[in-house]
Design an enzyme around this catalytic site. Sequence first.
Site, PDB file in Angstrom:
ATOM      1  CG  ASP A  43      10.645  -9.531  -5.638  1.00  0.00           C
ATOM      2  OD1 ASP A  43       9.599 -10.128  -5.349  1.00  0.00           O
ATOM      3  OD2 ASP A  43      11.611  -9.426  -4.851  1.00  0.00           O
ATOM      4  CB  CYS A  45      -0.955  -0.006   1.187  1.00  0.00           C
ATOM      5  SG  CYS A  45      -2.385  -1.099   0.964  1.00  0.00           S
ATOM      6  CG  ASN A  72       4.370 -17.514  -2.700  1.00  0.00           C
ATOM      7  OD1 ASN A  72       4.390 -18.617  -3.238  1.00  0.00           O
ATOM      8  ND2 ASN A  72       5.382 -16.674  -2.773  1.00  0.00           N
ATOM      9  CG  HIS A  74      -4.808  -4.067   2.092  1.00  0.00           C
ATOM     10  ND1 HIS A  74      -3.437  -4.143   2.194  1.00  0.00           N
ATOM     11  CD2 HIS A  74      -5.297  -4.972   2.963  1.00  0.00           C
ATOM     12  CE1 HIS A  74      -3.114  -5.057   3.093  1.00  0.00           C
ATOM     13  NE2 HIS A  74      -4.236  -5.574   3.581  1.00  0.00           N
ATOM     14  CG  HIS A  76       2.244 -10.280  -4.029  1.00  0.00           C
ATOM     15  ND1 HIS A  76       1.860 -10.252  -2.703  1.00  0.00           N
ATOM     16  CD2 HIS A  76       3.302 -11.111  -4.090  1.00  0.00           C
ATOM     17  CE1 HIS A  76       2.670 -11.023  -2.001  1.00  0.00           C
ATOM     18  NE2 HIS A  76       3.552 -11.570  -2.818  1.00  0.00           N
TER      19      HIS A  76
HETATM   20  P1  5GP Z   1       5.651 -13.167  -1.123  1.00  0.00           P
HETATM   21  O1  5GP Z   1       6.752 -13.973  -0.498  1.00  0.00           O
HETATM   22  O2  5GP Z   1       4.815 -12.442  -0.085  1.00  0.00           O
HETATM   23  O3  5GP Z   1       4.836 -13.946  -2.114  1.00  0.00           O
HETATM   24  O4  5GP Z   1       6.372 -12.079  -2.003  1.00  0.00           O
HETATM   25  C1  5GP Z   1       6.764 -10.829  -1.514  1.00  0.00           C
HETATM   26  C2  5GP Z   1       7.849 -10.324  -2.430  1.00  0.00           C
HETATM   27  O5  5GP Z   1       8.052  -8.958  -2.131  1.00  0.00           O
HETATM   28  C3  5GP Z   1       9.205 -11.025  -2.232  1.00  0.00           C
HETATM   29  O6  5GP Z   1       9.602 -11.668  -3.432  1.00  0.00           O
HETATM   30  C4  5GP Z   1      10.147  -9.900  -1.834  1.00  0.00           C
HETATM   31  O7  5GP Z   1      11.424 -10.005  -2.411  1.00  0.00           O
HETATM   32  C5  5GP Z   1       9.405  -8.659  -2.315  1.00  0.00           C
HETATM   33  N1  5GP Z   1       9.673  -7.468  -1.532  1.00  0.00           N
HETATM   34  C6  5GP Z   1       9.796  -7.384  -0.181  1.00  0.00           C
HETATM   35  N2  5GP Z   1      10.019  -6.115   0.193  1.00  0.00           N
HETATM   36  C7  5GP Z   1      10.031  -5.381  -0.956  1.00  0.00           C
HETATM   37  C8  5GP Z   1      10.226  -3.977  -1.213  1.00  0.00           C
HETATM   38  O8  5GP Z   1      10.402  -3.145  -0.311  1.00  0.00           O
HETATM   39  N3  5GP Z   1      10.174  -3.587  -2.521  1.00  0.00           N
HETATM   40  C9  5GP Z   1       9.972  -4.470  -3.541  1.00  0.00           C
HETATM   41  N4  5GP Z   1       9.971  -3.981  -4.769  1.00  0.00           N
HETATM   42  N5  5GP Z   1       9.784  -5.792  -3.331  1.00  0.00           N
HETATM   43  C10 5GP Z   1       9.818  -6.238  -2.057  1.00  0.00           C
HETATM   44 ZN    ZN Z   2      -1.831  -3.281   1.258  1.00  0.00          ZN
END
Ligand code: 5GP
Ligand code: ZN
Length: 117
Positions: free
Chosen positions: A30, A7, A85, A46, A98
Amino acid sequence: MSNCLFCKIINKETPADIVYENEKVIAFKDISPKAPIHILIVPKKHITSLKEVKIKDKELLGELFLVAKKIAWDKNLKGYKLIVNVGRKAGQIVDHLHIHLLSGKPSHHNKLWATPK
Ligand code: 5GP
Ligand code: ZN
């Protein structure tokens, strides 16, 4: 959601490398890529995870996939993976729905891209 990382990116309070944005969806790189191309496609609304999605979100879910398709087309990707995920046990660390778009050459270090022989 004031305390949600994605957000904050949507509201431009936290910087991100944005590759696409429209009224309902944002897509950014990412921060810790698991493949040469690793983009996160995120609804601006959200929603904590797929578990919380409602019937009324049906169109928004379709929009996320169409944005994935558009980015892949724009980048001329020959093939790609879309991953969602759902929950901690699946590796979800950011509680805002996402889709991961992953593409590029596999790295032998990267189990996600290891293809069975
Ligand atoms: P999840 O594990 O929740 O499916 O994916 C979250 C993703 O967000 C991860 O691949 C992680 O590398 C990415 N991520 C975490 N913090 C940040 C951030 O501050 N900026 C960006 N661009 N990606 C992030
Ligand atoms: Zn959010």
